[in-house]
Design an enzyme around this catalytic site. Structure first.
Site, PDB file in Angstrom:
ATOM      1  CE  LYS A  52     -44.588  17.231  71.342  1.00 13.68           C
ATOM      2  NZ  LYS A  52     -43.584  17.473  72.657  1.00 13.68           N
ATOM      3  CD  GLN A  96     -45.032  18.566  75.966  1.00 13.82           C
ATOM      4  OE1 GLN A  96     -44.653  17.606  75.172  1.00 13.82           O
ATOM      5  NE2 GLN A  96     -45.177  19.839  75.555  1.00 13.82           N
ATOM      6  CG  ASP A 119     -37.892  15.685  74.238  1.00 13.45           C
ATOM      7  OD1 ASP A 119     -38.260  16.353  73.409  1.00 13.45           O
ATOM      8  OD2 ASP A 119     -38.853  15.355  75.186  1.00 13.45           O
TER       9      ASP A 119
END
Ligand code: GUN
Length: 310
Positions: A52, A96, A119
């Site tokens: 990422k 994460q 997200d």
């Protein structure tokens, strides 16, 4: 033999589009910023986070990195999120998952500002998605939709069967594809571990999306001739011939299912690159919305302008 749905190629096309927009923003001195928070040392999470960050750097998106110890307290992480919520240079916050046991995932996701929730996991964004309102949409299912559309398989009117009901993939995937909107309008069935006669249902799928995290679970007898398959699984299986000691396989028995399918996405090189690309796109979108909010006059400023012009 099935046509390959090449996620690497499609992701590269979208990344080129994002790069152009990032360049245009740079002229207005706006640099999209993504905070990437990793707690602990889970090897798979470390790989994802590294990918990422690298993708951000390639496109001119700045990433702010926070690596916290496995023993980090919930309070410490929530304080960091408060700080990132208030930081105008940060347009997106990615924590994460999974998190260590001592930290409540729900509390963390609820603390991220919905405006920076790239997200799409905050309950406000989840609710907006279900209501068909504009929101940040979870990256993996959005990436699957984009894979279908850019490969010429519009789900409108098709029977889409989703394997898995996770909140990161299965549930939002169903919500996205059942929308009354272009690129959606599908008839959706969601199957899970308690589904009876699973193979009978999967054989009815025009489009099958597998997201259960079980290596090569979907066998050729479970699909009909001409199905379009999107494989979300990324499972590590032991392989002594590899330097790493493992190889990645999807949730679909690719070798045999691809003999019956019209089209299929591989693992790796299918959904994976798309997830990251959608994260970059959400971060860009957040930076654009932030800039638009700054430009839009507040009520107070509007009143002052009216007064001044009298
Ligand atoms: N862990 C596995 N997939 C994801 C994802 O899409 N977002 C976050 N934050 N964590 C993940």
């Amino acid at each position: 033999m099935a046509k390959l749905i090449d996620g690497t190629k499609i992701a590269a096309e979208i990344r080129a589009e994002i790069a152009l927009e990032v360049k245009a923003l740079a002229k207005r001195k706006i640099v999209p910023g993504l905070a990437v928070v990793l707690v602990g040392e889970d090897p798979a999470s470390q790989v994802y986070v590294r990918m990422k960050k690298r993708a951000c750097a390639d496109l001119g998106i700045v990433s702010f990195d926070y690596d916290l110890a496995k023993t980090c307290s919930e309070r410490r992480l929530l304080n960091l999120i408060d700080k990132l919520n208030a930081d105008p240079k940060v347009h997106g916050i990615l924590v994460q998952l999974p998190l260590p046991k001592q930290i409540s995932e729900a509390k963390v996701l609820n603390t991220i500002s919905p405006e920076k929730d790239v997200d799409g996991f905050h309950p406000i964004n989840v609710g907006k998605l279900l209501n068909g309102e504009e929101s940040f949409v979870p990256c993996t299912p959005r990436g699957c939709q984009e894979l279908l559309l850019r490969s010429g398989y519009d789900p409108a009117g098709k029977h889409v069967v989703i394997l898995g009901r996770s909140k990161t993939v299965g549930k939002p995937m169903a919500a996205i594809l059942m929308q009354k909107a272009p690129g959606a309008n599908a008839t959706v069935t969601v199957c899970h571990s308690r589904t009876k006669n699973l193979a009978k249902i999967t054989r009815e799928a025009d489009i099958l999306i597998a997201a259960i995290g079980s290596p090569e679970f979907v066998k050729s007898r479970m699909v009909k001739e001409g199905v379009v398959v999107i494989d979300v699984g990324t499972n590590r299986v032991e392989d002594k011939t590899k330097k790493s000691g493992y190889r990645l396989v999807g949730d679909v028995d690719f070798k045999n299912v691809s003999k019956k399918a019209r089209a299929i996405s591989p693992v790796p090189g299918g959904v994976g690159p798309m997830t990251i690309t959608m994260l970059l796109r959400n971060t860009l979108e957040s930076a654009k919305r932030h800039a638009a909010r700054k430009r839009r006059p507040t009520k107070k400023r509007q009143r002052l302008v009216v007064k001044a012009s009298r």
